[in-house]
Design a protein around this motif. Structure first.
Motif, mmCIF file in Angstrom:
data_model
loop_
_atom_site.group_PDB
_atom_site.id
_atom_site.type_symbol
_atom_site.label_atom_id
_atom_site.label_comp_id
_atom_site.label_asym_id
_atom_site.label_seq_id
_atom_site.Cartn_x
_atom_site.Cartn_y
_atom_site.Cartn_z
ATOM 1 N N ASN A 163 -14.120 -28.907 80.806
ATOM 2 C CA ASN A 163 -14.726 -28.139 82.022
ATOM 3 C C ASN A 163 -16.313 -27.406 81.586
ATOM 4 O O ASN A 163 -15.457 -25.940 81.947
ATOM 5 N N ASP A 185 -13.699 -33.648 88.490
ATOM 6 C CA ASP A 185 -12.790 -32.423 88.108
ATOM 7 C C ASP A 185 -11.440 -33.009 88.703
ATOM 8 O O ASP A 185 -10.571 -32.751 88.437
ATOM 9 N N GLY A 210 -14.982 -37.201 83.454
ATOM 10 C CA GLY A 210 -13.466 -37.199 83.434
ATOM 11 C C GLY A 210 -12.930 -38.446 83.605
ATOM 12 O O GLY A 210 -12.052 -37.968 83.492
#
Length: 540
Positions: A509, A58, A478
């Motif tokens: 996400n 993330d 990611g």
């Protein structure tokens, strides 16, 4: 370069010293089995949780959002990609997250542009620091590889941001591919990194060993065992360091180390012995060459290196070049002390729990039936493989915000976990469970924590890894999307062309319903966060 005869003479000298040293150590089966059990348990306790993978993934996504804010949404905007221990899949809760800002062109980025780019990111990060989202922003522009350091307050993850680090990305992917040959490579690397971190000798900034140096020493040890467990990297890099080629060649070495049945404990001890014995040989030009899979002698020219580990993609470079003279003494004080402690345990003069605390810290100590020889096969099958999608659990150092959000949202977290297990509601935080499994099937839990991991006569062997363009779906979600066509970014080394896939980062996400882990996620990125498909439709 010194003559081959000098190399042979020095190698014979070291072999004699090693034989004498090993003869002093009591490798009784019971003690080795007990030590193996302790080491396996220490390995399990150090392994990252799925949330540790997600936090780093993330952060890569968020840094890509920051890149868009700085450079705008156009083809000249750079992409932030992870590399280092996270991409190698050899990280733990204390590991930094290495990221590279990569521009979409095939030529090397000039140093002045690197510095200009880092200053832009530093300016943005200093604003975020004033608003409390990050801390410790530090710009280091005088280093050979200029970086910006910053720590995310929500996760506690320290991030090192560099520019155009293609070689670092290539080496990380290659190391990850090589771990498929034999699982002992990953396990021993993980333990040695944890040991180095505990003893504060795992930082190039502090002129000690960086993570690549530690992993390289482990790989070299496995190459120089008798019989060897890993092949010389020259066999894997015959056509350069192209990841697809290396991964294909790695598959042909799946049984390479099968003849060597040394346990993790035996390899752990012999690595310390090997390192201890060469302390005074580095100054003689000794160099650990992963490319050749043997010790070589190198002329060090005007500069004398304290420790010399050849860069396997650029043989003129030393990956341990940062180690200073005084720092080498500190490193070797740690090596000798730890080796003496291991000997004390094997000689029955120290308890295993005390040894684990001295080697890896008190957090590594476990009392779970260690050393028992019952149910060995069953427990070894449960030994975690450090590969996405679901790494094994371990205690995670969390930021205060993470702990707060856990206590504030227990029902959401329970619903999320139940959703993954198929026992909860059909909708988890706005994400339909059926859709979740269709699009992220890799998140189905499959790991069961071992209750005991004793070790004797392990059938260590190769691991199965996916093909290079969809490996590590969690780690690269990611920063790597296999559905997007890559453009290959070549770079030059002594081995020829090295390629890294330059892709646009950012994926939905799916953990956002659980809780926000990064303070950076609270930043108002309205023009970019609203539609994640923005990332998936960029024209290269």
């Amino acid at each position: 370069m010194n003559s081959a005869s000098n190399v042979k003479d020095l190698l014979k000298e070291i072999e004699k010293l090693q034989a004498v040293e090993l003869a002093k150590i009591k490798f009784t089966p019971a003690c080795v089995t007990e030590l193996d059990g302790f080491l396996c348990n220490a390995y399990v306790r150090q392994c990252p949780k799925p949330i540790d993978y997600h936090s780093r993934r993330d952060l890569i996504r968020i840094f890509n959002v920051i890149a868009k804010e700085i450079y705008g949404n156009n083809d000249s905007s750079p992409v932030v990609e992870g590399y280092g221990s996270f991409v190698m899949d050899m990280f733990n809760q204390k590991s930094d997250l290495d990221m590279s800002i990569n521009f979409n062109h095939s030529i090397r980025v000039p140093r002045m542009k690197m510095i200009e780019t880092l200053r832009k990111f530093s300016k943005k990060l200093l604003k975020l620091q004033r608003s409390g989202h990050v801390t410790g922003v530090e710009t280091i522009l005088s280093a050979k590889v200029p970086i910006v350091k910053v720590t995310d307050r929500g996760t506690g993850v320290e991030c090192d941001l560099s520019v155009d680090n293609r070689d670092g990305i290539a080496k990380s992917h290659i190391i990850h591919a090589v771990t498929a040959i034999d699982e002992r490579f990953r396990m021993l690397s993980f333990l040695m990194k944890s040991w180095a971190q505990e003893h504060n000798i795992n930082s190039s900034k502090d002129r000690t060993l960086n993570s690549l140096s530690i992993v390289s020493l482990v790989a070299f040890h496995l190459q120089t065992c008798n019989p060897p467990i890993l092949p010389p990297f020259a066999a894997l890099l015959q056509e350069g360091a192209d990841l697809a080629y290396v991964t294909k060649v790695v598959q042909t070495y799946s049984n390479y180390g099968k003849k060597n049945q040394d346990s993790l404990a035996k390899l752990f001890v012999t690595l310390f012995v090997k390192l201890a014995l060469v302390e005074n040989y580095w100054q003689k030009g000794f160099c650990a060459s992963l490319y050749e899979g043997s010790w070589i002698l190198k002329s060090q020219g005007r500069r004398s290196y304290s420790i010399s580990i050849e860069d396997f993609t650029n043989r003129s470079e030393n990956v341990a070049r940062a180690v200073g003279i005084e720092e080498q003494k500190m490193i070797y004080t740690c090596i000798h002390n730890s080796l003496n402690q291991i000997k004390a345990f094997l000689n029955g003069q120290m308890q295993g729990i005390k040894l684990m605390g001295l080697l890896f810290g008190k957090h590594s100590v476990s009392t779970l039936s260690i050393g028992s020889t019952s149910n060995i096969n069953e427990n070894m099958q449960n030994l975690p493989i450090m590969q996405n999608p679901l790494p094994p659990p371990k205690k995670r150092r969390s930021g205060e915000r993470f702990e707060e959000s856990q206590t504030q949202q227990p029902s959401n977290r329970n619903n999320f976990v139940q959703g993954l297990q198929g026992t909860g509601p059909q909708h988890v935080g706005g994400v339909q469970r059926e859709t979740l499994f269709n699009t992220h099937t890799s998140f189905v839990p499959s790991y069961k924590p071992p209750t005991s991991i004793p070790s004797v006569n392990h059938s260590y062997g190769p691991r199965t890894i996916p093909s290079p363009y969809n490996m590590n779906p969690v780690a690269f979600e990611g920063s790597y999307n296999p559905s997007i066509q890559s453009h290959f970014v070549p770079s030059q080394s002594s081995l020829g062309s090295i390629g890294t896939s330059h892709q646009q980062a950012g994926a939905p996400n799916i953990f956002i319903a659980d809780q926000v882990h990064s303070q950076l996620a609270h930043v108002n990125h309205n023009q970019y966060r609203g539609d994640h498909t923005f990332y998936n439709h960029r024209n290269h």
